[in-house]
Enzyme design. Structure first.
Site, PDB file in Angstrom:
ATOM      1  N   HIS A 335      16.799  11.562 -25.847  1.00 22.64           N
ATOM      2  CA  HIS A 335      16.548  13.008 -25.858  1.00 22.64           C
ATOM      3  C   HIS A 335      17.779  13.815 -25.443  1.00 22.64           C
ATOM      4  CE1 HIS A 335      12.338  11.855 -26.211  1.00 22.64           C
ATOM      5  NE2 HIS A 335      12.035  13.109 -26.444  1.00 22.64           N
ATOM      6  N   GLU A 360       3.496   0.089  -3.525  1.00 20.22           N
ATOM      7  CA  GLU A 360       2.678  -1.135  -3.527  1.00 20.22           C
ATOM      8  C   GLU A 360       3.532  -2.358  -3.205  1.00 20.22           C
ATOM      9  OE1 GLU A 360       0.851   1.125  -4.501  1.00 20.22           O
ATOM     10  OE2 GLU A 360      -1.135   0.307  -4.160  1.00 20.22           O
TER      11      GLU A 360
HETATM   12  C1  LIG Z   1       5.256   8.370  -4.350  1.00 19.45           C
HETATM   13  C2  LIG Z   1       4.906   7.443  -3.250  1.00 19.45           C
HETATM   14  C3  LIG Z   1       3.573   7.187  -2.970  1.00 19.45           C
HETATM   15  C4  LIG Z   1       3.211   6.357  -1.917  1.00 19.45           C
HETATM   16  N1  LIG Z   1       1.884   6.185  -1.615  1.00 19.45           N
HETATM   17  C5  LIG Z   1       1.545   5.460  -0.522  1.00 19.45           C
HETATM   18  C6  LIG Z   1       0.169   5.359  -0.121  1.00 19.45           C
HETATM   19  O1  LIG Z   1      -0.733   5.905  -0.757  1.00 19.45           O
HETATM   20  N2  LIG Z   1      -0.117   4.648   1.005  1.00 19.45           N
HETATM   21  C7  LIG Z   1       0.857   4.029   1.749  1.00 19.45           C
HETATM   22  O2  LIG Z   1       0.519   3.413   2.753  1.00 19.45           O
HETATM   23  N3  LIG Z   1       2.155   4.093   1.378  1.00 19.45           N
HETATM   24  C8  LIG Z   1       2.525   4.802   0.274  1.00 19.45           C
HETATM   25  N4  LIG Z   1       3.843   4.901  -0.092  1.00 19.45           N
HETATM   26  C9  LIG Z   1       4.864   4.193   0.681  1.00 19.45           C
HETATM   27  C10 LIG Z   1       5.424   2.983  -0.045  1.00 19.45           C
HETATM   28  O3  LIG Z   1       4.439   1.993  -0.173  1.00 19.45           O
HETATM   29  C11 LIG Z   1       6.659   2.511   0.725  1.00 19.45           C
HETATM   30  O4  LIG Z   1       7.645   3.521   0.581  1.00 19.45           O
HETATM   31  C12 LIG Z   1       7.146   1.176   0.221  1.00 19.45           C
HETATM   32  O5  LIG Z   1       6.270   0.159   0.630  1.00 19.45           O
HETATM   33  C13 LIG Z   1       8.548   0.844   0.732  1.00 19.45           C
HETATM   34  O6  LIG Z   1       8.582   0.935   2.118  1.00 19.45           O
HETATM   35  P1  LIG Z   1       9.740   1.783   2.829  1.00 19.45           P
HETATM   36  O7  LIG Z   1       9.791   3.099   2.166  1.00 19.45           O
HETATM   37  O8  LIG Z   1       9.526   1.771   4.293  1.00 19.45           O
HETATM   38  O9  LIG Z   1      11.067   1.016   2.471  1.00 19.45           O
HETATM   39  P2  LIG Z   1      11.876   0.034   3.451  1.00 19.45           P
HETATM   40  O10 LIG Z   1      10.946  -1.009   3.983  1.00 19.45           O
HETATM   41  O11 LIG Z   1      12.676   0.877   4.401  1.00 19.45           O
HETATM   42  O12 LIG Z   1      12.875  -0.647   2.437  1.00 19.45           O
HETATM   43  C14 LIG Z   1      13.966   0.083   1.872  1.00 19.45           C
HETATM   44  C15 LIG Z   1      14.563  -0.758   0.756  1.00 19.45           C
HETATM   45  O13 LIG Z   1      15.070  -1.971   1.279  1.00 19.45           O
HETATM   46  C16 LIG Z   1      14.468  -3.064   0.635  1.00 19.45           C
HETATM   47  N5  LIG Z   1      14.225  -4.110   1.636  1.00 19.45           N
HETATM   48  C17 LIG Z   1      13.526  -3.988   2.797  1.00 19.45           C
HETATM   49  N6  LIG Z   1      13.523  -5.147   3.454  1.00 19.45           N
HETATM   50  C18 LIG Z   1      14.224  -6.033   2.698  1.00 19.45           C
HETATM   51  C19 LIG Z   1      14.564  -7.414   2.846  1.00 19.45           C
HETATM   52  N7  LIG Z   1      14.168  -8.138   3.900  1.00 19.45           N
HETATM   53  N8  LIG Z   1      15.292  -7.999   1.857  1.00 19.45           N
HETATM   54  C20 LIG Z   1      15.679  -7.280   0.780  1.00 19.45           C
HETATM   55  N9  LIG Z   1      15.403  -5.974   0.595  1.00 19.45           N
HETATM   56  C21 LIG Z   1      14.680  -5.371   1.536  1.00 19.45           C
HETATM   57  C22 LIG Z   1      13.161  -2.536   0.062  1.00 19.45           C
HETATM   58  O14 LIG Z   1      12.772  -3.262  -1.046  1.00 19.45           O
HETATM   59  C23 LIG Z   1      13.533  -1.129  -0.319  1.00 19.45           C
HETATM   60  O15 LIG Z   1      14.135  -1.129  -1.591  1.00 19.45           O
HETATM   61  C24 LIG Z   1       4.220   5.728  -1.150  1.00 19.45           C
HETATM   62  C25 LIG Z   1       5.567   5.958  -1.436  1.00 19.45           C
HETATM   63  C26 LIG Z   1       5.920   6.804  -2.471  1.00 19.45           C
HETATM   64  C27 LIG Z   1       7.369   7.048  -2.754  1.00 19.45           C
END
Ligand SMILES: Cc1cc2nc3c(=O)[nH]c(=O)nc-3n(C[C@H](O)[C@H](O)[C@H](O)COP(=O)(O)OP(=O)(O)OC[C@H]3O[C@@H](n4cnc5c(N)ncnc54)[C@H](O)[C@@H]3O)c2cc1C
Length: 387
Positions: A335, A360
């Site tokens: 696009h 998730e």
């Molecule tokens: C639009 C949206 C909707 C959501 N809805 C919900 C909801 O309804 N209910 C709810 O409970 N939560 C919800 N969430 C939260 C979401 O589930 C979390 O953001 C997600 O599980 C990631 O956790 P975090 O943000 O703490 O990332 P972090 O745990 O801080 O991780 C940051 C990054 O580092 C990576 N990482 C972390 N640890 C490791 C490791 N040991 N090795 C390699 N890589 C690693 C992760 O994969 C990620 O890419 C939502 C988030 C968004 C953005």
């Protein structure tokens, strides 16, 4: 393509889901995205159709959807609006949790209204300092006689702005525990979380629990079940929802791209006549096909309670959300500048596809869990391969 793998009943459901999405969701999704709101009428219609309670057993008033039919619903709605699949996702997780683990009192009080969509459920696990690392939640449930006092904060909770009931995860006497907190509980504040990258009309919110008093009877299952059984069980459905929603996003990205290629001329010929653009479309349609097959496999493994169901679901979520990102990326590219306009549907697909790779359990977490399953499979001498 999918119909050849579906029962006549599943195909009939798919036609209903697709016509609803085409008429009631897709034409308005960009507007909802810009306004960061989903009209109450759409939520009501999903409830009236029985789809919010689709996964509930028939004896509980639900439609008794099998995981494939639930997936098809998420795919069709996801082709219209990724945000709206967030509602199907979190509401279904709360509903299935109460159906599976709820006490008689909890089921009598909450299940029927959830099944009918008269109340909306939200899944409150993530905290600012603990998302994927869900064993380290800091929310506390402290005992006061027959009550619990809830103290803590949850963030990015999907559809929390309009939810009536929260399934909240935290610690009770040091044990991972899940409790039910109705929205009108004194001490609970729901604050809208705006300006997200994607899922803009999914009514995200921050929940502050400041001394919320709930009866101990609101514990779901038993103390200690929170992560090991309740969250993981619910997330099976949540991940099926995300995986199929990602298929829907790929369908929408492919359709928008093919239409654009058929109508946009550059340098005297249609984009559709350019080999490189045809190559993009070929890759997108191949990935869509593969995503559909992996999602079908996961849903059928879940339905049959196969030993490798968890691994299949994790693979489906990982693969389909990654391919949704790739497809939406190509759609924006096809696009050009128009695709970079926030109000353009492919821009929304691009932003929503990214969200599916984070929620998730991020895709890194999926890989960690899949890798563990694979290692376990090969841990006792000869490989007991299922793949
Ligand atoms: C639009 C949206 C909707 C959501 N809805 C919900 C909801 O309804 N209910 C709810 O409970 N939560 C919800 N969430 C939260 C979401 O589930 C979390 O953001 C997600 O599980 C990631 O956790 P975090 O943000 O703490 O990332 P972090 O745990 O801080 O991780 C940051 C990054 O580092 C990576 N990482 C972390 N640890 C490791 C490791 N040991 N090795 C390699 N890589 C690693 C992760 O994969 C990620 O890419 C939502 C988030 C968004 C953005």
């Amino acid at each position: 393509m999918l119909d050849r793998f579906l029962s006549p009943e599943q195909s009939a459901w798919l036609r209903q889901f697709e016509s609803f999405s085409a008429a009631e969701v897709a034409p308005y999704a960009d507007e909802w995205d810009l306004k960061e709101a989903t009209p109450a009428m759409v939520v009501r219609k999903l409830g009236v159709n029985g789809w919010l309670g689709g996964l509930a057993k028939k004896e509980n008033g639900g439609l008794g959807f099998d995981p494939t039919t639930f997936g098809l619903l998420n795919m069709a709605i996801g082709a219209g609006s990724g945000s709206l699949t967030g509602l199907l996702n979190v509401h279904s997780m709360v509903l299935k949790t109460i159906e599976s683990w709820g006490s008689l009192e909890q089921r009598q009080r909450f299940l029927t209204p959830l099944v009918k969509g008269e109340i909306i459920g939200a899944f409150a696990q993530t905290e600012v300092s603990a998302g994927g690392d869900s064993k380290n939640l800091s929310t506390r449930f402290e005992e006061h006689g027959n009550d619990l006092i809830v103290q803590g904060q949850k963030t990015w909770i999907t559809f929390a702005q309009i939810a009536d009931l929260f399934l909240v995860f935290g610690k009770y006497q040091g044990l991972d525990t899940a409790v039910l907190v109705p929205k009108d509980t004194p001490g609970l504040t729901v604050t809208a979380k705006r300006n997200m990258l994607g899922f803009k009309s999914a009514y995200l919110a921050v929940l502050d629990f400041d001394g919320c008093r709930i009866p101990k009877a609101n514990i779901v299952g038993k103390p200690g079940f929170g992560q090991s059984l309740i969250s993981t069980g619910a997330l099976d459905y949540g991940r099926i929802s995300v995986a199929w929603a990602a298929v829907g996003i790929q369908q929408a990205a492919l359709a928008a791209s093919a239409r654009r290629a058929n109508s946009r001329s550059t340098f005297g010929s249609l984009l559709a006549d350019q080999g490189i653009i045809r190559g993009y479309l070929a890759e997108m349609s191949g990935s869509l096909l593969a995503s559909q097959l992996i999602c079908l496999s996961a849903a059928k493994a879940k339905e049959a309670r196969e030993e490798d169901a968890l691994e299949q679901i994790l693979q489906a979520k990982l693969f389909a959300s990654r391919e949704a990102g790739a497809a939406a990326d190509k759609a924006v590219q096809i696009h050009g500048g128009h695709g970079c306009d926030e109000s353009n549907g492919v821009s929304r697909l691009y932003r929503d596809a990214k969200i599916l790779q984070v929620v998730e359990g991020s895709n890194e977490l999926q890989k960690m869990l899949i890798g563990k399953e694979v290692c376990n499979r090969y841990s006792h001498g000869a490989p007991q391969a299922v793949l």
